[in-house]
Design a protein around this motif. Structure first.
Motif, PDB file in Angstrom:
ATOM      1  N   GLN A   3       1.202  -1.473   0.047  1.00 29.82           N
ATOM      2  CA  GLN A   3      -0.137   0.201  -0.431  1.00 29.82           C
ATOM      3  C   GLN A   3       1.001   1.194  -0.201  1.00 29.82           C
ATOM      4  O   GLN A   3       1.750   0.956   0.400  1.00 29.82           O
ATOM      5  N   LEU A   4       0.591   2.360  -0.497  1.00 32.29           N
ATOM      6  CA  LEU A   4       0.537   4.038  -0.427  1.00 32.29           C
ATOM      7  C   LEU A   4      -0.555   4.682  -0.063  1.00 32.29           C
ATOM      8  O   LEU A   4      -1.030   4.387  -0.447  1.00 32.29           O
ATOM      9  N   VAL A   5       0.184   5.415   1.017  1.00 33.41           N
ATOM     10  CA  VAL A   5      -0.719   6.015   2.303  1.00 33.41           C
ATOM     11  C   VAL A   5      -0.590   7.484   1.987  1.00 33.41           C
ATOM     12  O   VAL A   5       0.920   8.092   2.992  1.00 33.41           O
ATOM     13  N   GLU A   6      -1.799   8.043   1.503  1.00 29.58           N
ATOM     14  CA  GLU A   6      -1.502   9.469   1.478  1.00 29.58           C
ATOM     15  C   GLU A   6      -2.195  10.197   2.867  1.00 29.58           C
ATOM     16  O   GLU A   6      -2.805   9.842   3.443  1.00 29.58           O
ATOM     17  N   SER A   7      -0.989  11.715   3.444  1.00 27.58           N
ATOM     18  CA  SER A   7      -2.089  12.406   4.223  1.00 27.58           C
ATOM     19  C   SER A   7      -1.557  13.727   4.074  1.00 27.58           C
ATOM     20  O   SER A   7      -0.796  14.024   3.601  1.00 27.58           O
ATOM     21  N   GLY A   8      -2.025  14.375   4.950  1.00 20.90           N
ATOM     22  CA  GLY A   8      -2.045  15.900   5.258  1.00 20.90           C
ATOM     23  C   GLY A   8      -2.356  16.813   4.263  1.00 20.90           C
ATOM     24  O   GLY A   8      -2.231  17.819   4.464  1.00 20.90           O
ATOM     25  N   GLY A   9      -3.560  16.136   3.629  1.00 19.51           N
ATOM     26  CA  GLY A   9      -4.333  16.839   2.682  1.00 19.51           C
ATOM     27  C   GLY A   9      -5.574  17.876   3.930  1.00 19.51           C
ATOM     28  O   GLY A   9      -5.374  18.049   5.307  1.00 19.51           O
ATOM     29  N   GLY A  10      -6.276  18.582   3.208  1.00 22.14           N
ATOM     30  CA  GLY A  10      -7.244  19.533   3.913  1.00 22.14           C
ATOM     31  C   GLY A  10      -7.446  20.358   3.080  1.00 22.14           C
ATOM     32  O   GLY A  10      -7.089  21.454   2.197  1.00 22.14           O
ATOM     33  N   LEU A  11      -8.264  22.138   3.747  1.00 23.34           N
ATOM     34  CA  LEU A  11      -8.671  22.913   3.506  1.00 23.34           C
ATOM     35  C   LEU A  11      -7.453  23.946   3.533  1.00 23.34           C
ATOM     36  O   LEU A  11      -7.181  24.247   5.268  1.00 23.34           O
ATOM     37  N   VAL A  12      -7.421  25.307   3.241  1.00 19.86           N
ATOM     38  CA  VAL A  12      -6.149  25.939   3.413  1.00 19.86           C
ATOM     39  C   VAL A  12      -6.225  26.985   2.845  1.00 19.86           C
ATOM     40  O   VAL A  12      -7.516  27.353   0.981  1.00 19.86           O
ATOM     41  N   GLN A  13      -6.348  28.251   3.359  1.00 19.68           N
ATOM     42  CA  GLN A  13      -6.883  29.454   2.167  1.00 19.68           C
ATOM     43  C   GLN A  13      -5.265  29.608   2.017  1.00 19.68           C
ATOM     44  O   GLN A  13      -4.373  29.052   1.644  1.00 19.68           O
ATOM     45  N   PRO A  14      -5.760  30.671   0.539  1.00 18.02           N
ATOM     46  CA  PRO A  14      -4.292  31.036  -0.325  1.00 18.02           C
ATOM     47  C   PRO A  14      -3.736  32.038  -0.139  1.00 18.02           C
ATOM     48  O   PRO A  14      -3.268  32.037   0.863  1.00 18.02           O
ATOM     49  N   GLY A  15      -2.100  31.386  -0.586  1.00 17.48           N
ATOM     50  CA  GLY A  15      -1.188  31.669   0.712  1.00 17.48           C
ATOM     51  C   GLY A  15      -0.324  30.861   1.880  1.00 17.48           C
ATOM     52  O   GLY A  15       0.843  30.794   2.166  1.00 17.48           O
ATOM     53  N   GLY A  16      -1.118  30.184   1.947  1.00 15.59           N
ATOM     54  CA  GLY A  16      -0.901  29.391   2.906  1.00 15.59           C
ATOM     55  C   GLY A  16      -0.140  27.973   2.710  1.00 15.59           C
ATOM     56  O   GLY A  16       0.369  27.953   1.135  1.00 15.59           O
ATOM     57  N   SER A  17       0.198  26.763   3.626  1.00 15.27           N
ATOM     58  CA  SER A  17       0.500  25.889   3.515  1.00 15.27           C
ATOM     59  C   SER A  17       0.504  24.369   3.595  1.00 15.27           C
ATOM     60  O   SER A  17      -0.406  24.400   4.368  1.00 15.27           O
ATOM     61  N   LEU A  18       0.414  23.095   3.353  1.00 19.53           N
ATOM     62  CA  LEU A  18       0.431  22.497   3.075  1.00 19.53           C
ATOM     63  C   LEU A  18       1.900  21.271   3.234  1.00 19.53           C
ATOM     64  O   LEU A  18       2.220  21.074   2.334  1.00 19.53           O
ATOM     65  N   ARG A  19       1.870  19.533   4.030  1.00 20.78           N
ATOM     66  CA  ARG A  19       2.572  19.046   3.589  1.00 20.78           C
ATOM     67  C   ARG A  19       1.955  17.906   3.583  1.00 20.78           C
ATOM     68  O   ARG A  19       1.626  17.204   4.691  1.00 20.78           O
ATOM     69  N   TYR A  78       7.576  13.506   0.877  1.00 22.53           N
ATOM     70  CA  TYR A  78       7.247  14.486   1.267  1.00 22.53           C
ATOM     71  C   TYR A  78       6.573  15.459   0.038  1.00 22.53           C
ATOM     72  O   TYR A  78       7.873  15.657  -0.419  1.00 22.53           O
ATOM     73  N   LEU A  79       5.681  16.233  -0.061  1.00 24.90           N
ATOM     74  CA  LEU A  79       5.643  17.207  -0.515  1.00 24.90           C
ATOM     75  C   LEU A  79       4.967  17.962   0.425  1.00 24.90           C
ATOM     76  O   LEU A  79       4.383  18.419   0.631  1.00 24.90           O
ATOM     77  N   GLN A  80       6.304  19.362   0.512  1.00 26.77           N
ATOM     78  CA  GLN A  80       6.120  20.305   1.144  1.00 26.77           C
ATOM     79  C   GLN A  80       5.516  21.420  -0.471  1.00 26.77           C
ATOM     80  O   GLN A  80       5.944  21.853  -1.013  1.00 26.77           O
ATOM     81  N   MET A  81       4.219  22.159   0.530  1.00 30.34           N
ATOM     82  CA  MET A  81       3.651  23.544  -0.833  1.00 30.34           C
ATOM     83  C   MET A  81       3.435  24.153   0.173  1.00 30.34           C
ATOM     84  O   MET A  81       2.865  24.502   1.047  1.00 30.34           O
ATOM     85  N   ASN A  82       3.585  25.529  -0.518  1.00 32.88           N
ATOM     86  CA  ASN A  82       3.666  26.846   0.222  1.00 32.88           C
ATOM     87  C   ASN A  82       3.676  27.783  -0.929  1.00 32.88           C
ATOM     88  O   ASN A  82       3.186  27.401  -2.346  1.00 32.88           O
ATOM     89  N   SER A  83       2.951  28.360  -0.519  1.00 33.26           N
ATOM     90  CA  SER A  83       2.215  29.713  -1.165  1.00 33.26           C
ATOM     91  C   SER A  83       1.374  28.795  -1.843  1.00 33.26           C
ATOM     92  O   SER A  83       1.174  29.235  -3.762  1.00 33.26           O
ATOM     93  N   LEU A  84       0.085  28.110  -1.236  1.00 31.36           N
ATOM     94  CA  LEU A  84      -0.648  27.639  -2.277  1.00 31.36           C
ATOM     95  C   LEU A  84      -1.902  28.436  -3.198  1.00 31.36           C
ATOM     96  O   LEU A  84      -1.917  30.048  -2.505  1.00 31.36           O
ATOM     97  N   LYS A  85      -2.083  28.431  -4.203  1.00 33.31           N
ATOM     98  CA  LYS A  85      -3.284  29.227  -5.148  1.00 33.31           C
ATOM     99  C   LYS A  85      -4.548  27.934  -4.647  1.00 33.31           C
ATOM    100  O   LYS A  85      -4.310  26.708  -4.807  1.00 33.31           O
TER     101      LYS A  85
END
Length: 126
Positions: A3-19, A78-85
């Motif tokens: 299995q591959l299991v992803e986690s860390g998604g969610g709702l974020v405001q523009p300009g925010g970050s998620l990993r 990991y995928l660090q996501m910054n400055s989200l649009k």
């Protein structure tokens, strides 16, 4: 069961970050390229970022270059996501591919993944 299991998604405001995290079970990542892909409703799947089996090479789609960072440690990628649009909103999937092709961009452009995760939803909205 592999299995591959992803986690860390969610709702974020523009300009925010998620990993995002991608964890493997029942196999080791050592000999696999790992990639992050995304698909939004009504759009084609896009290869966002891929990392080589050694971690020494990375690839980023133009749409995320400079904002996203892929990394790997042990059996987690990991995928660090910054400055989200808002246009980053999609379901994000990780995938594992072996034998690893050179350059690693090949995986992002045309994946031949052995395994895919179930996906994690990312929503960027105010």
């Amino acid at each position: 069961q592999v299995q591959l299991v992803e986690s860390g998604g969610g709702l974020v405001q523009p300009g925010g970050s998620l990993r995002l995290s991608c964890v493997a079970s029942e196999f080791t990542f050592d000999y696999y390229h790992i990639g992050w892909f995304r698909q939004a409703p009504g759009k084609e799947r896009e290869g966002v970022s891929c990392i080589s089996s050694t971690g020494g090479s990375t690839y980023y789609a133009d749409s995320v270059n400079g904002r996203f960072t892929i990394s790997r440690a042990k059996n987690t990628v990991y995928l660090q996501m910054n400055s989200l649009k808002p246009e980053d909103s999609a379901t994000y999937y990780c995938a594992a591919e072996s034998p690893p092709r050179v350059p690693v961009q090949a995986m992002c452009d045309s994946p031949r993944a052995d395994w895919w995760g179930q996906g994690t939803q990312v929503t960027v909205s105010s």
